[in-house]
Enzyme design. Sequence first.
Site, mmCIF file in Angstrom:
data_model
loop_
_atom_site.group_PDB
_atom_site.id
_atom_site.type_symbol
_atom_site.label_atom_id
_atom_site.label_comp_id
_atom_site.label_asym_id
_atom_site.label_seq_id
_atom_site.Cartn_x
_atom_site.Cartn_y
_atom_site.Cartn_z
ATOM 1 N N HIS A 1 8.880 -2.331 3.253
ATOM 2 C CA HIS A 1 8.239 -3.238 4.229
ATOM 3 C C HIS A 1 7.545 -4.433 3.558
ATOM 4 C CE1 HIS A 1 4.625 -0.258 3.890
ATOM 5 N NE2 HIS A 1 4.427 -1.279 3.080
ATOM 6 N N HIS B 1 -2.472 -1.525 6.039
ATOM 7 C CA HIS B 1 -2.928 -2.077 4.757
ATOM 8 C C HIS B 1 -4.305 -2.730 4.858
ATOM 9 C CE1 HIS B 1 1.455 -1.853 4.331
ATOM 10 N NE2 HIS B 1 1.301 -1.882 3.032
ATOM 11 N N HIS C 1 6.666 0.545 -6.528
ATOM 12 C CA HIS C 1 6.043 -0.756 -6.763
ATOM 13 C C HIS C 1 4.561 -0.596 -7.070
ATOM 14 C CE1 HIS C 1 5.441 -0.331 -2.348
ATOM 15 N NE2 HIS C 1 4.705 -1.431 -2.276
ATOM 16 N N GLU D 1 3.619 4.934 -1.168
ATOM 17 C CA GLU D 1 4.065 4.760 0.224
ATOM 18 C C GLU D 1 5.346 5.547 0.516
ATOM 19 O OE1 GLU D 1 2.485 0.162 0.993
ATOM 20 O OE2 GLU D 1 4.599 0.532 0.636
HETATM 21 C C1 DHB Z 1 4.505 -5.998 -1.325
HETATM 22 C C2 DHB Z 1 4.901 -4.684 -1.053
HETATM 23 C C3 DHB Z 1 4.228 -3.935 -0.074
HETATM 24 O O1 DHB Z 1 4.518 -2.629 0.224
HETATM 25 C C4 DHB Z 1 3.194 -4.488 0.642
HETATM 26 O O2 DHB Z 1 2.620 -3.758 1.607
HETATM 27 C C5 DHB Z 1 2.785 -5.789 0.371
HETATM 28 C C6 DHB Z 1 3.437 -6.545 -0.619
HETATM 29 C C7 DHB Z 1 5.220 -6.848 -2.332
HETATM 30 O O3 DHB Z 1 6.034 -6.356 -3.138
HETATM 31 O O4 DHB Z 1 4.995 -8.071 -2.331
HETATM 32 FE FE FE Z 2 2.994 -1.726 1.628
#
Ligand code: DHB
Ligand code: FE
Length: 282
Positions: free
Chosen positions: A12, A59, A193, A240
């Site tokens: 997302h 978030h 990530h 997540e």
């Molecule tokens: C990014 C990834 C995310 O899951 C999020 O909530 C906000 C930003 C990103 O990789 O930029």
């Molecule tokens: Fe996220």
Amino acid sequence: MARIVGGIMSSHVPAFGRAIARNLQGDAYFKPWFDGFPPVQRWLAEVKPDVAVVVYNDHGLNFFLDKMPTFAVGAAAEYRNADEGWGLPVMPPFAGDVELSWHLIESLVREEFDITSCQEMLVDHAFTLPMAMLWPGQGAWPVRTVPVCVNTVQYPLPSAARCWKLGEAIGRAVESWPVDAKVVVIGTGGLSHQLDGERAGFINKAFDQRFMDSLVADPRWVTRYTNTELVEKAGTQGIELLMWLVTRASLTGRVTRLHANYHIPISNTAAGLLLLDNQPLG
Ligand code: DHB
Ligand code: FE
């Protein structure tokens, strides 16, 4: 009785919203990601679910750090996007399904999940962008929605094992709803990530692929790990992936993979998409 027709898991990243707003889906950077969606869109057009239960992590938009429910379920008549930006155009509101929301809340509380019920709830990119990619270019959304929020933002987070049990309980709850409706469960977040700290930009392809494969053949695989281990393997925001686990656990029937896509990177994220079919047993 209602039936869960399948599960869809997707990343997302806010940059998806920017790509949609600026019509960049065909650009070299975004194309490998957006090209993953047509098979899932076709499946949705064929199966025509009535309701989407959307499992995601807020978030800091609807819940800030001062009040952070571990598990929250929306029980509103509609949900509005209030994400901070990235050029995302104004969206039509998402219709709720208040009856399913309360059935879900009652069933989960009866099964000893202490749910925060939310009769007002704003939704962020984790809810809106997967919807916009699954049903693109719509003037109105073709499904009613029930948001389910899992805290992955502020310590302490629920464990993978607990999230598996939540998903199973969601599956039992939906399939005991005495309404003839087709329900799709959508889980958003991940894959690996990390947005902050020394390891910002961290991605773990081998782990992501093992995890995606596990969701078909050995879906409890990831529950062997503590959250600390999962953060080590997938990054601080890679946790997540718990939304994918909740979604998988809600599928109570014979589960097969219909489609998968994985692309590195979009922004800082390993972007994953998975469509699982759920056929009744026997
Ligand atoms: C990014 C990834 C995310 O899951 C999020 O909530 C906000 C930003 C990103 O990789 O930029
Ligand atoms: Fe996220």
